[in-house]
Design an enzyme around this catalytic site. Structure first.
Site, short mmCIF file in Angstrom:
data_model
loop_
_atom_site.label_atom_id
_atom_site.label_comp_id
_atom_site.label_asym_id
_atom_site.label_seq_id
_atom_site.Cartn_x
_atom_site.Cartn_y
_atom_site.Cartn_z
N ASN A 7 0.56 -0.92 -0.16
CA ASN A 7 0.00 0.00 -0.17
C ASN A 7 1.10 1.69 0.65
OD1 ASN A 7 -1.69 1.88 0.71
ND2 ASN A 7 -2.84 0.87 1.67
N GLU A 34 -4.23 1.63 -2.94
CA GLU A 34 -4.16 3.34 -3.00
C GLU A 34 -3.06 4.63 -3.50
OE1 GLU A 34 -4.81 5.16 0.71
OE2 GLU A 34 -4.26 3.86 1.99
N ASP A 146 -4.21 -4.83 0.89
CA ASP A 146 -4.21 -4.08 2.38
C ASP A 146 -5.30 -4.70 3.02
OD1 ASP A 146 -4.62 -2.43 4.43
OD2 ASP A 146 -4.55 -1.06 3.45
N ASN A 148 -7.30 -4.31 5.50
CA ASN A 148 -7.59 -3.78 6.52
C ASN A 148 -7.93 -4.22 8.15
OD1 ASN A 148 -6.98 -0.67 6.98
ND2 ASN A 148 -8.12 -1.00 4.93
N ASP A 217 -1.99 -6.28 6.05
CA ASP A 217 -1.50 -6.38 4.40
C ASP A 217 -1.08 -8.09 4.91
OD1 ASP A 217 -0.90 -3.33 3.32
OD2 ASP A 217 -0.23 -3.61 5.20
N ASP A 246 2.32 5.50 4.83
CA ASP A 246 2.26 4.30 6.51
C ASP A 246 2.66 2.80 6.41
OD1 ASP A 246 0.26 4.45 5.22
OD2 ASP A 246 -0.91 5.06 7.06
N HIS A 247 3.06 2.23 5.08
CA HIS A 247 2.80 0.25 5.03
C HIS A 247 4.19 0.08 4.46
CE1 HIS A 247 -1.87 -0.15 5.52
NE2 HIS A 247 -1.78 1.00 4.86
#
Length: 255
Positions: A7, A34, A146, A148, A217, A246-247
């Site tokens: 991501n 994303e 991802d 979530n 993930d 941030d991943h």
């Protein structure tokens, strides 16, 4: 076969990082989530000039998914059949050297009492239906991206703090378990049953530097691919870069 998911939280911002990562790690397949760019803004030429094949679904500002492959792709499909009118670009699938690759950017849901959580519930039901049908058609299948969802307390830096919260609720974990029940294996947990192995860290509060993240993930393998699994890694070095996503990327090696 080396297959990876990342991501990137805006491909415009992270294009140089993705290009460098591809050159360094040389995966057979890298899937991205994303993208945060419109369909006609995807930098296909930048990848093709380096010999990569690309398929993508873009969406302005939000969402967007892509598959980058060393080999040509066929039978490319976007979206979930059970949600034909869903405008959010969250799923793209393609076959690479006989392996069905399904890249997902699963719904966040925001909070358990949010209307977005009701959408997440509907979306995961549609995903389950889609993956079931795909498994019937493609014995060698990988579902990755991802999700979530942190599937268990072991995937959370502070289980008490996160218990009953978004990403960690019992209901969400049941959705993840239902995907595994279709005949999929959590690749990382097959190879590394112990430890947290986070893949996402909040930008706020220096959470990465403190080692406080969640494993959301995932790479899920059909039985035929799970039998070939050799290794899984979370590339935390990518998260340590300047202006990172941030991943972190997660990759698996299949023999």
């Amino acid at each position: 076969m080396k297959i990876a998911t990342w991501n990137v939280n805006s491909l415009n911002v992270r294009l140089a990082q993705v290009s460098e990562w591809l050159a360094r790690h040389q995966p057979d397949v890298l899937v991205l989530q994303e993208l945060k760019l419109e369909q006609d803004k995807f930098p296909a030429a930048a990848f093709r000039m380096s010999g990569w094949h690309v398929e993508w679904l873009g969406q302005k500002t939000y969402n967007g998914v892509a598959i980058i492959s060393r080999a040509p792709m066929r039978d490319v499909h976007g979206g979930l059949p059970a949600l034909p009118d869903d405008p959010q670009r969250r799923v793209i699938a393609a076959t690479v050297n006989g392996v069905r690759v399904i890249n997902v950017y699963c719904v966040n849901g925001e909070a358990l009492d949010s209307p977005k959580f009701a959408y997440k519930r509907q979306w995961f039901a549609a995903l389950n239906d889609f993956v079931r049908a795909q498994l019937a058609a493609y014995p060698e299948l990988v579902l990755l991206g991802d999700f979530n969802i942190a599937p268990a307390d072991a995937d959370v830096y502070d289980p008490d703090k996160w218990r009953g919260k978004i990403h960690c609720s019992d209901e969400e974990r049941q959705w993840f378990a239902a995907l595994l029940d279709l005949g999929l294996t959590d690749a990382l947990r097959r190879v590394r049953p112990d430890g947290a192995h986070p893949t996402w860290w909040d930008y706020r509060g220096a959470m990465f530097q403190k080692g406080l993240g969640l494993r959301i993930d995932h790479i899920l393998l059909s039985d035929a691919l799970a039998a070939k699994l050799q290794d899984v890694q979370v590339d935390t070095a990518a998260r340590a870069q300047e202006r990172p996503s941030d991943h972190a990327p997660v990759w698996a090696v299949l023999g």
